[in-house]
Design an enzyme around this catalytic site. Structure first.
Site, PDB file in Angstrom:
ATOM      1  N   ASP A 194      10.624  -6.581   6.159  1.00  0.00           N
ATOM      2  CA  ASP A 194      10.172  -5.607   6.743  1.00  0.00           C
ATOM      3  C   ASP A 194      10.893  -5.104   8.122  1.00  0.00           C
ATOM      4  O   ASP A 194      11.084  -3.975   8.242  1.00  0.00           O
ATOM      5  CB  ASP A 194       8.665  -5.838   7.106  1.00  0.00           C
ATOM      6  N   PRO A 233      -0.150   4.034   8.169  1.00  0.00           N
ATOM      7  CA  PRO A 233      -1.629   3.265   8.233  1.00  0.00           C
ATOM      8  C   PRO A 233      -1.508   1.755   8.477  1.00  0.00           C
ATOM      9  O   PRO A 233      -0.446   1.190   7.988  1.00  0.00           O
ATOM     10  CB  PRO A 233      -1.976   3.543   6.873  1.00  0.00           C
TER      11      PRO A 233
HETATM   12  C1  MEV Z   1       5.494  -7.727   3.195  1.00  0.00           C
HETATM   13  O1  MEV Z   1       5.730  -6.140   3.061  1.00  0.00           O
HETATM   14  C2  MEV Z   1       6.506  -8.548   2.208  1.00  0.00           C
HETATM   15  C3  MEV Z   1       5.898  -9.986   1.982  1.00  0.00           C
HETATM   16  O2  MEV Z   1       7.069 -10.314   0.858  1.00  0.00           O
HETATM   17  C4  MEV Z   1       6.121 -10.677   3.123  1.00  0.00           C
HETATM   18  C5  MEV Z   1       7.574 -11.160   3.767  1.00  0.00           C
HETATM   19  O3  MEV Z   1       8.634 -10.997   2.877  1.00  0.00           O
HETATM   20  O4  MEV Z   1       7.575 -11.195   4.840  1.00  0.00           O
HETATM   21  C6  MEV Z   1       4.693 -10.138   1.318  1.00  0.00           C
END
Ligand code: MEV
Length: 316
Positions: free
Chosen positions: A151, A100
């Site tokens: 990510d 999603p």
């Molecule tokens: C997003 O999945 C994770 C965050 O920590 C952003 C990042 O680390 O780039 C919110």
């Protein structure tokens, strides 16, 4: 064999989202059950990256979400072609995605990883893991504003990782439990959430330092608990981290309701996962309780849930 196919999977952050952007470590799991397949064909000049609505479990007609998710893959593919001296040969890439969009599960990084792999396959190139990470990260910087790289790293990783300042190490997992992921059904903007956290940290440097130190402690403890398999301690760390994320301003009443529902149904712990302000909640449960917790989350308003046994997550 058919040329021009690439895949990547979703990820879930166990602990450390947001603080990871400010230099603390974080822990993430790959979610191989949710994946994206990209198919690249020799393209028209300009190229197209396309996500047919039907393959996405998201609201058709929410162009912002789709555009944001697609800006990353486009940038990653363009950078790959530039490095290979193939500018002007951009491929048309079609994505079939079970992940999603904009729910904290790494859809933008996974689409970018799958797209680069597909285009590499089409042109008979091999991409080493470090270059692939760099290319996906180019896309993530565009999609997220300032991305830590967790990510990009987690959607390409074979197993659980500890991520710190741009590099990932494979984690040793001795945990026999289940992760239940619940979708709030609300798209959250990572860029917006990351900017809000930065404003909160800048406003009060002393509590910012306290929050980052606390995050660091929780993650060190969790690395040890994952290895010894102490699910109860991990659950407590997840709840402590949820409190920290709420203080940073990225929880919502809907997320709080889902966390409470998971705990009431017997979960060891629960928290938001990813950027928050919508997105998904992650609960840790005894394997035998996963179904009960999952049903409780749906009753409390989750639009979808997925269960992942931690035993199936092999070390990277
Ligand atoms: C997003 O999945 C994770 C965050 O920590 C952003 C990042 O680390 O780039 C919110």
């Amino acid at each position: 064999p058919v040329r021009g196919v690439g895949r990547a999977h979703a990820k879930a952050i166990l602990l450390g989202e947001h603080t990871v952007v400010h230099g603390t470590p974080a822990i993430a799991f790959p979610l191989p059950t949710l994946s994206v397949r990209a198919i690249a064909r020799p393209g028209t000049p300009g190229g197209v990256i396309e996500v047919p609505d039907g393959h996405f479990g998201f609201v058709a007609g929410d162009p912002d979400v789709a555009a944001n998710t697609l800006s990353g893959p486009r940038v990653a593919v363009e950078e790959a072609l530039r490095r290979w001296g193939l500018t002007g040969h951009i491929a048309d890439v079609v994505m079939e995605c079970d992940i999603p969009l904009a729910r904290g599960l790494g859809s933008s990084a996974a689409c970018a990883g799958a797209a680069v792999r597909a285009v590499a396959d089409l042109h008979g190139r091999t991409v080493d893991p470090a270059t692939l990470y760099e290319l996906v990260q180019c896309g993530e910087q565009v999609a997220h504003g300032r991305a830590s790289g967790i990510d990009a790293s987690a959607v390409l990783a074979a197993g659980p990782i500890r991520f710190h300042e741009g590099s990932a190490t494979a984690l040793d997992i001795g945990l026999d439990a289940a992760l239940v992921i619940a979708d709030t059904g609300v798209p959250g903007s990572t860029q917006h959430a990351v900017a809000g956290v930065r404003r909160n940290l800048d406003r009060d440097p002393r509590s910012a330092r306290r929050a980052l130190t606390r995050a660091d402690e929780l993650i060190s403890g969790a690395v040890a608990d994952l290895s010894t398999g102490d699910a109860a301690a991990l659950g407590r760390a997840m709840l402590d981290f949820q409190d920290l994320l709420a203080e940073l301003g990225v929880s919502t009443p809907h997320i709080d309701t889902l966390v409470a529902a998971a705990l009431e149904a017997g979960a060891y712990g629960a928290k938001l996962t990813g950027a928050g302000l919508g997105g998904c909640v992650l609960a840790l449960t005894e394997t035998g309780d996963a179904r009960t917790v999952s049903a409780a989350l749906r009753r409390a308003g989750a639009v979808q849930t997925w269960t992942v046994p931690t035993r199936g997550l092999r070390s990277g």
